[in-house]
Motif scaffolding. Structure first.
Motif, PDB file in Angstrom:
ATOM      1  N   THR A  60       0.668  -1.050   0.158  1.00  0.00           N
ATOM      2  CA  THR A  60      -0.032   0.098   0.019  1.00  0.00           C
ATOM      3  C   THR A  60       0.782   1.164   0.109  1.00  0.00           C
ATOM      4  O   THR A  60       0.468   2.183  -0.964  1.00  0.00           O
ATOM      5  CB  THR A  60      -1.022   0.017   1.180  1.00  0.00           C
ATOM      6  OG1 THR A  60      -1.635  -1.340   1.373  1.00  0.00           O
ATOM      7  CG2 THR A  60      -1.944   1.088   1.084  1.00  0.00           C
ATOM      8  N   ILE A  61       1.804   1.342   0.913  1.00  0.00           N
ATOM      9  CA  ILE A  61       2.768   2.516   0.893  1.00  0.00           C
ATOM     10  C   ILE A  61       3.461   2.848  -0.291  1.00  0.00           C
ATOM     11  O   ILE A  61       3.712   3.693  -0.913  1.00  0.00           O
ATOM     12  CB  ILE A  61       3.731   2.479   2.050  1.00  0.00           C
ATOM     13  CG1 ILE A  61       2.698   2.358   3.580  1.00  0.00           C
ATOM     14  CG2 ILE A  61       4.883   3.456   2.097  1.00  0.00           C
ATOM     15  CD1 ILE A  61       3.892   2.112   4.595  1.00  0.00           C
ATOM     16  N   ALA A  62       3.916   1.616  -0.908  1.00  0.00           N
ATOM     17  CA  ALA A  62       4.745   1.606  -2.255  1.00  0.00           C
ATOM     18  C   ALA A  62       3.998   2.076  -3.245  1.00  0.00           C
ATOM     19  O   ALA A  62       4.302   2.883  -3.920  1.00  0.00           O
ATOM     20  CB  ALA A  62       5.461   0.238  -2.456  1.00  0.00           C
ATOM     21  N   ALA A 251      11.720  10.334   4.696  1.00  0.00           N
ATOM     22  CA  ALA A 251      10.886   9.153   4.386  1.00  0.00           C
ATOM     23  C   ALA A 251      11.347   8.036   5.284  1.00  0.00           C
ATOM     24  O   ALA A 251      10.534   7.134   5.606  1.00  0.00           O
ATOM     25  CB  ALA A 251      10.524   8.902   2.882  1.00  0.00           C
ATOM     26  N   MET A 252      12.648   7.615   4.997  1.00  0.00           N
ATOM     27  CA  MET A 252      13.095   6.671   5.766  1.00  0.00           C
ATOM     28  C   MET A 252      12.961   6.605   7.375  1.00  0.00           C
ATOM     29  O   MET A 252      12.759   5.544   8.057  1.00  0.00           O
ATOM     30  CB  MET A 252      14.680   6.675   5.525  1.00  0.00           C
ATOM     31  CG  MET A 252      15.250   6.148   4.183  1.00  0.00           C
ATOM     32  SD  MET A 252      17.119   6.134   4.041  1.00  0.00           S
ATOM     33  CE  MET A 252      17.255   4.939   5.201  1.00  0.00           C
ATOM     34  N   SER A 253      12.684   7.872   7.796  1.00  0.00           N
ATOM     35  CA  SER A 253      12.303   8.002   9.192  1.00  0.00           C
ATOM     36  C   SER A 253      11.204   8.318   9.682  1.00  0.00           C
ATOM     37  O   SER A 253      10.549   7.541  10.568  1.00  0.00           O
ATOM     38  CB  SER A 253      13.361   9.385   9.773  1.00  0.00           C
ATOM     39  OG  SER A 253      12.650   9.506  11.031  1.00  0.00           O
ATOM     40  N   PHE A 254      10.235   8.750   8.814  1.00  0.00           N
ATOM     41  CA  PHE A 254       8.809   9.142   9.202  1.00  0.00           C
ATOM     42  C   PHE A 254       7.958   7.816   9.391  1.00  0.00           C
ATOM     43  O   PHE A 254       6.985   7.987  10.326  1.00  0.00           O
ATOM     44  CB  PHE A 254       8.058   9.875   8.121  1.00  0.00           C
ATOM     45  CG  PHE A 254       8.719  11.340   8.217  1.00  0.00           C
ATOM     46  CD1 PHE A 254       9.344  11.947   9.165  1.00  0.00           C
ATOM     47  CD2 PHE A 254       8.192  12.237   7.259  1.00  0.00           C
ATOM     48  CE1 PHE A 254       9.916  13.284   9.234  1.00  0.00           C
ATOM     49  CE2 PHE A 254       9.077  13.627   7.121  1.00  0.00           C
ATOM     50  CZ  PHE A 254       9.676  13.990   8.246  1.00  0.00           C
ATOM     51  N   PHE A 255       8.197   6.878   8.820  1.00  0.00           N
ATOM     52  CA  PHE A 255       7.283   5.504   8.653  1.00  0.00           C
ATOM     53  C   PHE A 255       7.676   4.572   9.932  1.00  0.00           C
ATOM     54  O   PHE A 255       7.022   3.786  10.302  1.00  0.00           O
ATOM     55  CB  PHE A 255       7.414   4.838   7.667  1.00  0.00           C
ATOM     56  CG  PHE A 255       6.555   5.597   6.503  1.00  0.00           C
ATOM     57  CD1 PHE A 255       5.180   5.576   6.451  1.00  0.00           C
ATOM     58  CD2 PHE A 255       7.295   6.269   5.796  1.00  0.00           C
ATOM     59  CE1 PHE A 255       4.675   6.177   5.393  1.00  0.00           C
ATOM     60  CE2 PHE A 255       6.571   6.792   4.372  1.00  0.00           C
ATOM     61  CZ  PHE A 255       5.299   6.834   4.449  1.00  0.00           C
ATOM     62  N   VAL A 256       8.805   4.934  10.604  1.00  0.00           N
ATOM     63  CA  VAL A 256       9.420   3.910  11.614  1.00  0.00           C
ATOM     64  C   VAL A 256       8.867   4.205  13.112  1.00  0.00           C
ATOM     65  O   VAL A 256       8.355   3.386  13.699  1.00  0.00           O
ATOM     66  CB  VAL A 256      10.883   4.215  11.703  1.00  0.00           C
ATOM     67  CG1 VAL A 256      11.729   3.579  12.835  1.00  0.00           C
ATOM     68  CG2 VAL A 256      11.606   3.784  10.547  1.00  0.00           C
ATOM     69  N   PRO A 257       8.613   5.725  13.615  1.00  0.00           N
ATOM     70  CA  PRO A 257       8.087   5.853  15.001  1.00  0.00           C
ATOM     71  C   PRO A 257       6.504   5.258  15.276  1.00  0.00           C
ATOM     72  O   PRO A 257       6.329   4.086  16.216  1.00  0.00           O
ATOM     73  CB  PRO A 257       8.258   7.113  15.065  1.00  0.00           C
ATOM     74  CG  PRO A 257       9.390   7.672  14.179  1.00  0.00           C
ATOM     75  CD  PRO A 257       9.243   6.786  13.055  1.00  0.00           C
ATOM     76  N   PRO A 258       5.839   5.513  14.433  1.00  0.00           N
ATOM     77  CA  PRO A 258       4.517   4.922  14.701  1.00  0.00           C
ATOM     78  C   PRO A 258       4.363   3.243  14.622  1.00  0.00           C
ATOM     79  O   PRO A 258       3.617   2.532  15.301  1.00  0.00           O
ATOM     80  CB  PRO A 258       3.598   5.317  13.295  1.00  0.00           C
ATOM     81  CG  PRO A 258       4.423   6.556  12.881  1.00  0.00           C
ATOM     82  CD  PRO A 258       5.888   6.493  13.101  1.00  0.00           C
ATOM     83  N   GLY A 376      12.471   6.134  -0.127  1.00  0.00           N
ATOM     84  CA  GLY A 376      12.949   6.039   1.494  1.00  0.00           C
ATOM     85  C   GLY A 376      11.776   5.513   2.387  1.00  0.00           C
ATOM     86  O   GLY A 376      11.940   4.627   3.481  1.00  0.00           O
ATOM     87  N   GLY A 377      10.384   5.547   1.897  1.00  0.00           N
ATOM     88  CA  GLY A 377       9.232   4.837   2.595  1.00  0.00           C
ATOM     89  C   GLY A 377       9.550   3.538   2.473  1.00  0.00           C
ATOM     90  O   GLY A 377       8.974   2.455   3.476  1.00  0.00           O
ATOM     91  N   PHE A 378       9.969   2.769   1.452  1.00  0.00           N
ATOM     92  CA  PHE A 378       9.916   1.487   1.322  1.00  0.00           C
ATOM     93  C   PHE A 378      11.183   0.845   1.922  1.00  0.00           C
ATOM     94  O   PHE A 378      10.979  -0.384   2.588  1.00  0.00           O
ATOM     95  CB  PHE A 378       9.813   1.176  -0.246  1.00  0.00           C
ATOM     96  CG  PHE A 378       9.820  -0.326  -0.668  1.00  0.00           C
ATOM     97  CD1 PHE A 378       8.450  -0.695  -0.538  1.00  0.00           C
ATOM     98  CD2 PHE A 378      10.937  -1.185  -1.110  1.00  0.00           C
ATOM     99  CE1 PHE A 378       8.250  -2.093  -0.703  1.00  0.00           C
ATOM    100  CE2 PHE A 378      10.424  -2.372  -1.384  1.00  0.00           C
ATOM    101  CZ  PHE A 378       9.184  -2.977  -1.227  1.00  0.00           C
ATOM    102  N   VAL A 379      12.307   1.314   2.138  1.00  0.00           N
ATOM    103  CA  VAL A 379      13.489   0.840   2.523  1.00  0.00           C
ATOM    104  C   VAL A 379      13.308   1.155   4.237  1.00  0.00           C
ATOM    105  O   VAL A 379      13.831   0.192   5.083  1.00  0.00           O
ATOM    106  CB  VAL A 379      14.796   1.530   1.933  1.00  0.00           C
ATOM    107  CG1 VAL A 379      15.788   1.152   2.783  1.00  0.00           C
ATOM    108  CG2 VAL A 379      14.730   0.898   0.531  1.00  0.00           C
ATOM    109  N   GLY A 380      13.032   2.394   4.754  1.00  0.00           N
ATOM    110  CA  GLY A 380      13.138   2.533   6.200  1.00  0.00           C
ATOM    111  C   GLY A 380      12.398   1.597   6.884  1.00  0.00           C
ATOM    112  O   GLY A 380      13.311   1.257   7.939  1.00  0.00           O
ATOM    113  N   PRO A 381      11.293   1.089   7.052  1.00  0.00           N
ATOM    114  CA  PRO A 381      10.690   0.215   7.837  1.00  0.00           C
ATOM    115  C   PRO A 381      11.612  -1.075   7.930  1.00  0.00           C
ATOM    116  O   PRO A 381      11.806  -1.561   9.134  1.00  0.00           O
ATOM    117  CB  PRO A 381       9.294   0.016   7.622  1.00  0.00           C
ATOM    118  CG  PRO A 381       9.108   1.478   6.953  1.00  0.00           C
ATOM    119  CD  PRO A 381      10.190   1.775   6.255  1.00  0.00           C
TER     120      PRO A 381
END
Length: 459
Positions: A60-62, A251-258, A376-381
């Protein structure tokens, strides 16, 4: 329907568009944010591993990011209204077909791919058209629109839990899909401006003689929107490249804390009921941060890129402090700091993009920026999860997120310096023209005196 004025209204019907975008943000990003409530239910139903089930959200994110360039292109080719309506139908289809729950691959294709594409086709044009309707109040309008994500996320958590308990996870998906049909209603309210659709350009082309290419070129230059479906030439602009690299790291960071906040609280021995309240605190302070920063940015007291640099620095600081929490109270306080500064960042980062590329290329730039940021969003989590597995501690994920944000601020600082250098260069070019006005008379006076002296010597 005829398109309206070419100049941004900066109010009026634009506030209807902002409210519509507010709802779209809630029915897209907030749904994605709270979809984790279905995680355990889906995992137990299909008896799959956690890593296998998590790919639903990853897909979904990708697709949400990868579909943004397509959505931007369609906005230029057709209208923002048409694309938002299409997005609403796709989002509904993803949830309604997910209701069948045939197998895990089916969930990848429905609540993963279709839902992600629907979110992309709704979110991208909704945030874009707000920027077209506003100029001086753009930061405030974007902040209000983006705050819909927080407002809906605050209520969706307990609401989705109630739906799952009453109707099961399949029934809950179907009901949520029906609610997402309201995206189409919001799309209908997004009345196109003359400078945000290609219909006006097509009319002008039909009215322009075939051989008169100069008139056509003049029309394109005067139009606030470059009549191109996708502008890859943006990659030649240093400012855009710097901002895109910042987007990847952020983006690598933003999806990690939640993702790791709840597991961290469990590891500290905090009760589940108190843990759920952390997500509500996060949503509330995020909402306040967006509105407050949007209001401040609207005063134009600080350049948006400098304001963004400040908020990113404060986020990274709060992420470094958050793992130091050892009780619910300290964790709630640090979570509040993170949520507030995250909200201030979201409130201005789209405005900074508009300032970097200018409104003529904004639609294309937004899609390209989202495409680049998707890496970044795909790799970060997964990277954060790998670090957690290696360290054996959920705190490691927050340190990783803080480190990437610290690195991203370097690119923002470079971007700000580049913009200042260009501004100084443009001022220095215009300075001689303004300061040269008093001097010719003085120069002529000196020349006359010299001629008088030469005349006296000759005589």
């Amino acid at each position: 329907m005829q398109a309206k004025d070419r100049n941004p209204p900066d109010g009026g019907y634009g506030w209807v568009v902002v409210v519509s975008a507010f709802v779209v943000m809630g029915l897209t990003a907030a749904v994605l944010k709270t979809f984790g409530l279905f995680f355990v239910e889906i995992q137990q139903h299909f008896d799959e591993l956690a890593s296998t089930t998590s790919w639903i959200t990853s897909v979904t994110i990708a697709i949400f990011h990868l579909g943004a360039p397509v959505a931007s292109s369609l906005c230029v080719r057709y209208t923002h209204r048409a694309v938002v309506i299409t997005g609403g139908l796709l989002a509904f289809s993803g949830m309604a077909l997910g209701f069948l729950g045939l197998n895990i691959v089916w969930m990848y294709a429905t609540t993963g791919f279709l839902q992600g594409l629907g979110i992309s086709f709704s979110w991208t044009p909704a945030i874009s058209i707000v920027s077209h309707y506003f100029s001086k109040k753009r930061a405030l309008a974007n902040a209000i629109a983006s705050a819909g994500e927080c407002a809906f996320a605050f209520t969706f958590g307990p609401f989705f839990q109630w739906l799952i308990s009453q109707y099961g996870w399949k029934g809950a998906l179907l009901i949520i899909g029906g609610i997402q049909l309201n995206i189409c209603v919001c799309g209908v309210l997004m009345r196109p401006l003359a400078n945000s659709c290609l219909l006006e350009a097509r009319r002008s082309e039909t009215e322009t003689p075939l051989g008169n290419s100069a008139s056509r070129t003049d029309m394109e230059e005067k139009s606030p929107i470059t009549q191109r479906t996708f502008n890859w030439m943006l990659m030649r602009r240093p400012e855009f490249v710097l901002y895109a690299i910042f987007g990847i790291l952020a983006a690598m960071s933003f999806f990690v804390p939640p993702l790791f906040l709840v597991p961290l609280s469990y590891s500290l021995g905090i009760d589940e009921s108190w843990t759920a309240s952390l997500l509500s605190i996060l949503a509330m302070v995020d909402f306040a941060g967006r509105l407050l920063c949007g209001w401040y940015a609207n005063l134009h007291m600080t350049k948006t890129v400098h304001l963004l640099t400040m908020t990113i620095t404060l986020i990274s600081t709060s992420l470094m402090l958050l793992p130091l929490a050892n009780s619910y109270l300290s964790l709630a306080i640090f979570t509040g700091f993170y949520g507030f500064f995250f909200g201030t960042t979201v409130a201005v980062h789209i405005t900074v993009l508009a300032d970097v590329v200018g409104m003529p290329d904004f639609d294309s730039a937004l899609g390209l920026f989202m495409l680049i940021r998707s890496t970044g969003g795909f790799v970060g989590p997964p990277l954060a999860g790998l670090i957690v597995d290696m360290a054996g501690d959920y705190r490691a994920s927050f340190y990783m997120a803080a480190a990437t944000l610290v690195l991203s601020t370097g690119f923002l600082v470079t971007l700000g310096q580049l913009q200042q250098r260009k501004e100084r260069g443009s001022r220095s070019k215009t300075k001689p023209e303004k300061s040269a006005l008093p001097y010719p008379s003085l120069h002529l006076l000196k020349l006359q005196n010299r001629r008088y002296r030469e005349h006296d010597v000759v005589v």
